[in-house]
Write a protein that holds these residues in place. Structure first.
Motif, PDB file in Angstrom:
ATOM      1  N   LEU A   1       0.837  -1.198   0.000  1.00  0.00           N
ATOM      2  CA  LEU A   1       0.000   0.000   0.000  1.00  0.00           C
ATOM      3  C   LEU A   1       0.877   1.255   0.000  1.00  0.00           C
ATOM      4  N   ALA A   2       1.976   1.210   0.754  1.00  0.00           N
ATOM      5  CA  ALA A   2       2.909   2.335   0.778  1.00  0.00           C
ATOM      6  C   ALA A   2       3.530   2.551  -0.599  1.00  0.00           C
TER       7      ALA A   2
ATOM      8  N   MET B   1       6.660  11.230  -0.382  1.00  0.00           N
ATOM      9  CA  MET B   1       6.838  10.190  -1.388  1.00  0.00           C
ATOM     10  C   MET B   1       8.004   9.272  -1.036  1.00  0.00           C
ATOM     11  N   GLY B   2       9.152   9.854  -0.717  1.00  0.00           N
ATOM     12  CA  GLY B   2      10.338   9.058  -0.405  1.00  0.00           C
ATOM     13  C   GLY B   2      10.152   8.193   0.826  1.00  0.00           C
ATOM     14  N   ALA B   3       9.450   8.714   1.825  1.00  0.00           N
ATOM     15  CA  ALA B   3       9.237   7.949   3.054  1.00  0.00           C
ATOM     16  C   ALA B   3       8.423   6.697   2.769  1.00  0.00           C
ATOM     17  N   LEU B   4       7.392   6.811   1.924  1.00  0.00           N
ATOM     18  CA  LEU B   4       6.563   5.656   1.593  1.00  0.00           C
ATOM     19  C   LEU B   4       7.329   4.627   0.764  1.00  0.00           C
TER      20      LEU B   4
ATOM     21  N   VAL C   1      10.604  -0.635   0.466  1.00  0.00           N
ATOM     22  CA  VAL C   1      11.865  -1.306   0.158  1.00  0.00           C
ATOM     23  C   VAL C   1      12.454  -1.962   1.399  1.00  0.00           C
ATOM     24  N   ARG C   2      12.370  -1.288   2.536  1.00  0.00           N
ATOM     25  CA  ARG C   2      12.959  -1.824   3.767  1.00  0.00           C
ATOM     26  C   ARG C   2      12.230  -3.078   4.262  1.00  0.00           C
ATOM     27  N   GLN C   3      10.976  -3.282   3.822  1.00  0.00           N
ATOM     28  CA  GLN C   3      10.196  -4.434   4.275  1.00  0.00           C
ATOM     29  C   GLN C   3      10.303  -5.631   3.341  1.00  0.00           C
ATOM     30  N   GLN C   4      11.031  -5.472   2.227  1.00  0.00           N
ATOM     31  CA  GLN C   4      11.091  -6.535   1.231  1.00  0.00           C
ATOM     32  C   GLN C   4      12.514  -7.077   1.086  1.00  0.00           C
TER      33      GLN C   4
END
Length: 519
Positions: A17-18, A41-44, A49-52
């Motif tokens: 979703l992010a 935008m960059g935060a989402l 990316v950090r969760q994958q």
């Protein structure tokens, strides 16, 4: 049990979703509502990316960014669908590569120092790509903050690059704080550092604007564009020419006749504005169109008008030589009150495509006429304003008023005007930008607006302003693109250190394996 399963599903679904949210925000970066998307935008995207797994994150960013930017390009850039999506794919690849590097080198749960990698990498990428890109600084994240004058003042110190760094650092710090939220108050010092830096930037901008004087002596200026019914024949001819239509002798004569009607109106309006008190008059880019053999006659009438009315006249003229391949001479000619020609400037950076393919080579540097009586006058044309380095060479030092005629289209109207204002704040000069099919503006060296005109909402396309002309000192004018260069070098050093460290760890692991006694 159901609650835990639902929670796990939500944790899996939330990063995707992010990703969609970040892609959606990227489609707003070229609009007037770009301020908040520029921050979030960059935060989402980073959260996704950090969760994958690294390559899943890379593929996700690549796909959605290509789609979102390609769709946006269809509204912004004229051209084929394939060309617009091709440009989008190239940009998305490098964006995804930067996020991949952050995931591999820094990754989740890193130290606070690790929050600096992504902003340094993104800033370095923006800077170095702008040096080789035919589109210059188009796409810089810094431009999203044009609606926040307090933040824009930062470019007077760092150029675009400092503002891009801060925006991406915010994304990195937000994710770092989220990843370390279980540590409670231990996160607060890191967050306080970022908030403190941002506070200093905002305070600097607020104080700079609060302490701003007039920025120089006021000069009555006028920008003129002729459009509408009187220009319909000329516009139709230009459109046909750009689309590759074949022109015979009769076509060229008809085109010249239609253009002559526009030229007469430009001269008439110029005389009217001089009678009303304008001391400097500027035509929009290529609003006057002539065949090459007709140019001397038009210049003669312009110089006579300037002499008789004692005004400075910036004649933006497109002249065509049908017999040669590079048929277009797109220039800005400054004529003084004494009737003499102060300088002639040929557009240095034609827009890639038809214009670039058919234009003669442009001028090597921005011309500056010093001690004119209305400030040190310089000139450039439209797309030239997207290249900050053009205004940083030694010959441009001391520039106090930039004349920037332009010709846009509705899809980039607001965006292109806002980008041009950044040049004024970076170097501290006033600017008069008169645009056909776009937004015209008169600003001082702080980016403060003294006159604004939207081509699409008015019939009288004449911009009038009492514009302070002078120079505002800026640090950027002295240090140039140091922040962008340093960001790129830090990124390369960081990547090199990470690669060397990884190789060293593998070597030590191999040595330990060989050192173990045989079973």
């Amino acid at each position: 049990m159901g609650g835990k399963e639902g929670s796990r599903r939500w944790q899996v679904f939330l990063p995707w979703l992010a990703l969609v949210g970040g892609a959606g925000m990227s489609m707003l970066l070229n609009s007037r509502g770009s301020l908040l998307p520029g921050w979030f935008m960059g935060a989402l995207l980073l959260f996704f990316v950090r969760q994958q797994r690294p390559w899943v994150g890379f593929a996700g960013i690549l796909c959605v960014s290509t789609l979102a930017t390609g769709l946006t390009n269809l509204e912004v850039f004229p051209g084929s669908v394939a060309g617009n999506f091709g440009m989008a794919l190239g940009g998305a690849f490098f964006l995804a590569l930067v996020f991949l590097a952050d995931r591999l080198i820094v990754g989740p749960r890193a130290s606070f120092a690790g929050t600096l990698f992504l902003p340094a990498a993104m800033t370095g990428l923006e800077f170095f790509s702008s040096q080789g890109s035919p589109f210059g600084t188009w796409g810089s994240l810094a431009y999203t903050q044009a609606g926040a004058p307090v933040l824009v003042q930062l470019v007077s110190v760092t150029g675009l690059w400092g503002l891009t760094f801060v925006l991406v650092w915010f994304a990195s710090v937000v994710n770092w704080a989220s990843e370390h939220r279980a540590e409670g108050r231990r996160v607060l010092p890191g967050v306080a550092v970022f908030v403190g830096v941002l506070g200093v930037i905002l305070a600097f901008g607020a104080l700079r604007l609060a302490g701003a004087g007039r920025g120089g002596e006021p000069v009555r200026v006028a920008g003129i564009t002729v459009a509408g019914e009187v220009a319909a024949g000329r516009e139709a001819g230009l459109s046909r020419l750009i689309q590759g239509g074949t022109f015979g002798n009769e076509d060229w004569r008809a085109f010249a006749e239609a253009s002559g009607t526009v030229n007469e109106e430009l001269l008439r309006l110029s005389e009217r504005e001089a009678e009303r008190g304008a001391k400097l008059i500027l035509w929009s880019e290529g609003n006057a169109v002539v065949l090459a053999e007709q140019l001397p006659a038009l210049l003669s009438r312009g110089t006579a008008l300037a002499r008789e009315r004692s005004v400075w006249l910036g004649m933006a003229v497109a002249s065509f030589e049908p017999s040669v391949e590079r048929m277009l001479r797109n220039e800005l000619i400054l004529v003084g009150p004494d009737g003499s020609m102060a300088w002639r400037y040929v557009k240095a950076r034609p827009v890639p495509g038809w214009e670039a393919d058919h234009s003669i080579p442009g001028s090597q540097e921005v011309p500056v006429l010093r001690n004119s009586g209305v400030g040190n006058l310089g000139g450039a044309i439209c797309f030239d304003g997207d290249f900050p380095a053009a205004f940083a060479d030694p010959g441009s030092r001391g520039l106090e008023l930039l004349l920037l005629p332009a010709s846009d289209w509705q899809g980039i109207s607001s965006l292109h005007m806002r980008q041009a204002v950044f040049r004024a704040v970076e170097q501290g000069f006033s600017m008069l930008r008169q645009a056909n099919q776009g937004q015209s503006v008169a600003v001082d060296g702080y980016g403060r607006v003294y006159g604004e005109l939207d081509h699409f909402t008015t019939e009288d396309r004449v911009l009038r302003a009492e514009l302070p002309v002078g120079r505002v000192p800026t640090l950027y004018a002295r240090i140039g693109d140091s922040v962008g260069i340093l960001s790129g070098l830090v990124t390369l050093g960081w990547v090199g250190w990470a690669v060397a460290g990884g190789l060293a760890r593998r070597w030590r692991a191999r040595e330990r394996l060989h050192a173990q006694p045989n079973a």
